[in-house]
Write an enzyme that holds these catalytic residues in place. Structure first.
Site, PDB file in Angstrom:
ATOM      1  N   HIS A 298       0.822  -1.183   0.295  1.00 40.89           N
ATOM      2  CA  HIS A 298      -0.245   0.254   0.120  1.00 40.89           C
ATOM      3  C   HIS A 298       0.661   0.897   0.090  1.00 40.89           C
ATOM      4  O   HIS A 298       2.101   1.169   0.764  1.00 40.89           O
ATOM      5  CB  HIS A 298      -0.921   0.483   1.456  1.00 40.89           C
ATOM      6  CG  HIS A 298      -1.525  -1.014   1.443  1.00 40.89           C
ATOM      7  ND1 HIS A 298      -2.885  -1.157   0.989  1.00 40.89           N
ATOM      8  CD2 HIS A 298      -1.741  -2.206   1.990  1.00 40.89           C
ATOM      9  CE1 HIS A 298      -3.737  -2.069   0.681  1.00 40.89           C
ATOM     10  NE2 HIS A 298      -2.993  -3.336   1.790  1.00 40.89           N
TER      11      HIS A 298
ATOM     12  N   ILE B  45      -0.873  -6.663  13.399  1.00 42.97           N
ATOM     13  CA  ILE B  45      -0.637  -6.534  12.349  1.00 42.97           C
ATOM     14  C   ILE B  45      -0.890  -7.308  11.168  1.00 42.97           C
ATOM     15  O   ILE B  45      -1.000  -8.138  10.719  1.00 42.97           O
ATOM     16  CB  ILE B  45       0.560  -7.045  11.883  1.00 42.97           C
ATOM     17  CG1 ILE B  45       1.605  -7.074  13.317  1.00 42.97           C
ATOM     18  CG2 ILE B  45       1.616  -5.949  10.411  1.00 42.97           C
ATOM     19  CD1 ILE B  45       2.639  -5.451  13.802  1.00 42.97           C
TER      20      ILE B  45
ATOM     21  N   CYS C   8       0.329 -32.662 -12.101  1.00 43.98           N
ATOM     22  CA  CYS C   8       1.651 -33.311 -10.998  1.00 43.98           C
ATOM     23  C   CYS C   8       1.634 -33.130  -9.813  1.00 43.98           C
ATOM     24  O   CYS C   8       3.115 -33.978  -9.404  1.00 43.98           O
ATOM     25  CB  CYS C   8       3.034 -31.408 -11.917  1.00 43.98           C
ATOM     26  SG  CYS C   8       2.401 -30.389 -10.842  1.00 43.98           S
TER      27      CYS C   8
END
Lengths: 477, 413
Positions: free
Chosen positions: A49, A333, A440
């Site tokens: 940001h 956070i 895979c």
């Protein structure tokens, strides 16, 4: 005895470890999961940001702007993909225009560079596929994109290359302060460390409580996303947000550094820190709002949907403090956490210095890590030089993302070593394409079994009980 | 740059059959490029029988059917490169590929046959809500674990989608000792072959839940269960019919997607309905000298038809390389929606042409009509047509007359 124990191997713990690795310190990272980047760093909007969103004067504002300035260099050193694509916050009516202007003022106050308010005409000239109904936008040229788990893996890998230890499957259940150091215990191990850094994401409140700090709580806020095929990756150049609300920045549509198109997130407060389930309503909301942001978002081309949990702190700002000697909280956070990560790490080192840590520089510190995507971006001649030395680089395992056996083997042998299918996926992009590992994954299971010297049926998707196969049915011929 | 007259991308049933046909038409400078270690493609893991009934009049397993063609490839010493992946094809027919021995290399071809097959639609394409535990596989991936690797990916199984691979895997998992609780099908009918419903579900008492879908996935590490629900006629789940089924495995058989990423790099025009190239009766695509056949062109129910189609592509690629002058016409084939698509989509030569098509829904007592404006070129009554079973009609040059466009329509009483 470690000098520093970091609890949590997300982007915050990883960037702190990597920043501290430049000093002569014995560092360990303690992670309860089977791999690094398993919490909020595994599933978020992947945005750096610009920094216009957070309230002026807050830690979020300060560290976001600083982190965003640092990010390009950090990514270059760590060999992590980074793209400065710019971001747009689009508005649809007069009320939105006022929000856009408010963001413009706030951004300038926070020190964000080159912000501009665009009218409809300039907006559509800059980004033709933005919704025709958009009437204005805030343009932030410093907005960028990065892959959160790629950054986390690289930061931790770099810290490990410089001597840090990573202890996986280490769930901290108690921390005791002897007055000189901490004893940090998991159900089956104890490590000693002089300093503890609490970067435990959603569980950072629980970790803080272990040393008697109950000054904050953290709760999960769910964000659901839908990822679209690379065919759709060029629909937009910029990251396109809607004007924000108090629950977050709204549903965005953005290219990713790997060339896909990402849409989301929803924003729902939750109680359960382990519930990472998407909901039919949430996915429907993502589709509706993303289609309002931009024209031509083709959800028929979706390749996966997922859910991330933001670690929302009770204070409204990042919680970075020293509740007692030698113990640092790095909690709450949420966004803009990824953007701020390099600056948070720098800030934590300053806090540690204030708390008495005066480390010497490590003369053999290497700030760089080879890029894991170097092979795919090489020229034919460069590729052939590599294949000549190591023929496994000529053998494609993942056809959708064209990932070679050599790249997968190198990833399995590189710090921090992946032990499961998702770990290989996050490091190499094998299984991340349009077939989602259908072709895979049986081969990758084989490579993981061989390299880790475990039976084929012991290989998991992401540790614990996430087994891919249950038992052998046939004997080897 | 190395030059080869004909490059065939893919060594499955389509690629092998096309190569043999081209060889028999006089092209000896050719190469099959195969990404797997062996020829045979997906047939290698299809160890059940039922292959070859139309073509060889006998019931073969997948590997046996593949071997019939591999033997021919070997006898004629048609060169093939295994473990080699084509990365790019340009419109002027430069093929870039890679493998461990040659590295990344390029070949300039006179003609190319695309035979890359298809892939399965994954969970992500469906956006099913819930968690992301281990234990969710496409049916083909589970088939590879069980049949080629010799491992059991699950014990308590729910299958979403009644495509043929899903049905085959319902039986296969049962035979290996798993319990298959249900096969859910979103549509009110199965997309699989009638014989597979009979032999893979009914014979083992596995319930087929038509108009049902999986609405939520549960379990943090390994799958612990799924919630299924009945859907209304708009295919929307009906909340009050939600039902929880404990299981550790969810297999998906929800559609096959022709793998045309390389065709796109070569600027080949694709058909939105089939997901494969738009081709003429020779299976030539919009790019001159590039041909397509097999599941990369459109998804087939029977490999026998794949071989047949690939022979057309092989023969005509050979004719193209020889530079045979041909009188050209242009007839576009259109469909009415009840018929979803035709292959070929265009006819460029007045000769006998077999047109394959699929319908959009299950219809009973219908008349298939081919119209050239007002003129009825062909019509035939059919008691039943279904999306799971491909139909075909052979037209001769006289029937084509001077048509510019032919409409394939279904008259439903």
């Amino acid at each position: 005895m470690y000098d520093i124990a970091i609890v949590g191997a997300g982007v915050i713990g990883g960037m702190i470890a990597r920043t501290l690795a430049r000093y002569r310190l014995k560092i360990c990272i303690l992670e309860k999961k089977h791999d690094v980047a398993m919490g909020a760093s595994s599933a978020n909007s992947a945005i750096v940001h610009a920094g216009f969103d957070a309230a002026p004067g807050s830690l979020k504002a300060k560290l976001n702007v600083r982190g965003s300035e640092m990010m390009e260099e950090v990514c270059r050193e760590l060999g992590v993909k980074y793209r400065n694509n710019g971001s747009l916050v689009i508005g649809f009516d007069e009320a939105d225009r006022q929000t856009v202007e408010e963001l413009y003022r706030r951004g300038n106050e926070n020190g964000v560079k080159n912000l501009k308010v665009l009218d409809a005409e300039d907006l559509h000239r800059l980004e033709p596929n933005v919704s025709k109904n958009a009437v204005c936008a805030l343009h932030a040229p410093t907005g960028s994109i990065v892959c959160p788990y790629e950054l986390t893996i690289a930061a931790i890998g770099n810290a490990m290359d410089n001597g840090a230890d990573l202890l996986l499957d280490f769930e901290v259940c108690d921390i005791r302060d002897t007055g000189k150091h901490f004893e940090i215990t998991s159900p089956d191990k104890t490590v000693l460390a002089k300093y503890v850094i609490n970067a435990a994401g959603l569980y950072s409140d629980a970790i803080a409580r272990m040393v008697g700090d109950d000054s904050f709580t953290v709760h999960p806020r769910r964000g659901e996303y839908i990822l679209l095929d690379k065919e759709c990756g060029t629909l937009l150049n910029h990251t396109v947000f809607r004007t924000p609300s108090k629950m977050g920045k709204g549903i965005l549509v953005s290219p990713t550094v790997d060339g896909n198109l990402l849409t989301g997130p929803t924003s729902t407060d939750m109680d359960d820190k382990e519930n990472k389930a998407t909901t039919a309503e949430g996915l429907a909301l993502v589709m509706k709002q993303a289609s309002e942001n931009a024209d031509g978002v083709l959800f028929g081309k979706s390749i996966t949907s997922f859910c991330g949990l933001r670690a929302v702190g009770s204070t409204g700002d990042f919680i970075i403090n020293l509740p007692r000697a030698r113990f640092v909280n790095v909690a709450g956070i949420e966004s803009p956490g990824l953007s701020s990560a390099p600056a948070i790490a720098e800030y934590v080192v300053e806090l540690l210095a204030k708390a008495g840590l005066k480390p010497e520089e490590n003369p053999s510190y290497t700030p760089t890590r080879p890029a894991m995507h170097a092979f795919r971006e090489a020229s034919i001649e460069e590729k052939n030089a590599i294949i000549q030395k190591d023929p496994t680089y000529g053998h494609i395992i993942c056809r959708c993302e064209t990932v070679t056996e050599g790249e997968i083997l190198t990833a399995i042998r590189t710090n921090p070593r992946p032990r499961d299918l998702d770990g290989v996926k996050r490091r190499t992009r094998a299984q991340m394409g349009r077939c989602q590992g259908g072709f895979c994954s049986p081969y990758i299971v084989e490579l993981l079994a061989k390299e880790n010297n475990i039976p084929y049926e012991a290989v998991t998707k992401f540790g614990g009980a996430s087994l891919i196969n249950f038992e052998r049915t046939k004997e080897e011929r | 740059m190395k030059e080869i007259e004909l490059v065939i991308v893919g060594g499955g049933p389509a690629g092998m059959s096309a190569a043999v046909a081209a060889y028999e038409s006089g092209i000896s400078d050719l190469l099959i490029i195969e990404r797997d270690a062996r020829l045979g493609g997906i047939l290698q893991q299809c160890i059940h029988n039922g292959f070859g009934l139309h073509r060889f009049g006998e019931e073969l397993t997948g590997p046996e059917y593949a071997w019939k063609y591999e033997k021919l490839v070997r006898e004629k010493q048609i060169p093939f490169l295994p473990n080699t992946m084509v990365l790019d094809i340009t419109p002027d027919k430069v093929v870039t590929a890679t493998n461990a021995t040659d590295g990344v290399f390029q070949i300039k071809a006179k003609a190319i046959i695309l035979a890359m097959g298809c892939r399965e639609r994954s969970r992500g394409a469906l956006n099913i809500a819930g968690t992301r535990p281990a234990g969710i596989y496409t049916a083909g991936t589970a088939q590879k674990y069980v049949n080629l690797k010799g491992y059991m990916p699950g014990k308590e199984v729910v299958i979403l989608g009644s495509g043929d691979i899903g049905l085959i895997m319902a039986r296969r998992m049962t035979l290996e000792g798993a319990k298959v609780h249900a096969v859910c099908e979103l549509m009110p009918y199965s997309g699989g072959l009638a014989r597979n419903i009979e032999q893979c579900l009914h014979d083992f008492d596995i319930p087929l839940r038509l108009s049902h879908t999986v609405v939520e996935i549960h379990g943090k590490e390994r799958l612990t269960g799924v919630t299924i629900a009945k859907v209304d006629k708009n295919r929307r789940p009906i909340p009050e019919t939600r039902e929880y089924i404990p299981c550790d495995t969810l297999l998906l058989s929800v559609g096959l997607i022709p793998e045309n990423e390389l065709s796109k790099t070569a600027s080949v025009t694709l058909d939105r309905v089939t997901g494969g190239a738009v081709v003429d009766q020779d299976r030539q695509t919009s790019v001159e000298g590039i041909f397509a056949c097999g599941n990369v062109l459109h998804v087939h129910d029977l490999v026998d038809y794949v071989s047949e189609e690939a022979e057309i592509a092989g023969k005509n690629a050979a004719a193209y390389i020889r530079g045979e002058a041909i009188e050209r016409t242009e007839i576009n084939l259109r469909t009415d929606g009840k018929i979803r698509y035709t292959v070929p989509q265009r006819i460029t030569q007045k000769k006998d042409v077999t047109v394959y098509f699929r319908v959009a829904d299950v219809y009973r007592n219908v008349t298939v009509k081919i119209l050239d404006g007002e003129r009825v070129v062909y019509q035939k009554k059919k008691p039943r047509v279904a999306p799971g079973e491909m139909e075909s009609i052979t037209l001769n040059a006289d029937q084509l007359a001077d048509a510019k466009e032919l409409l394939f329509a279904l008259e439903v009483k």
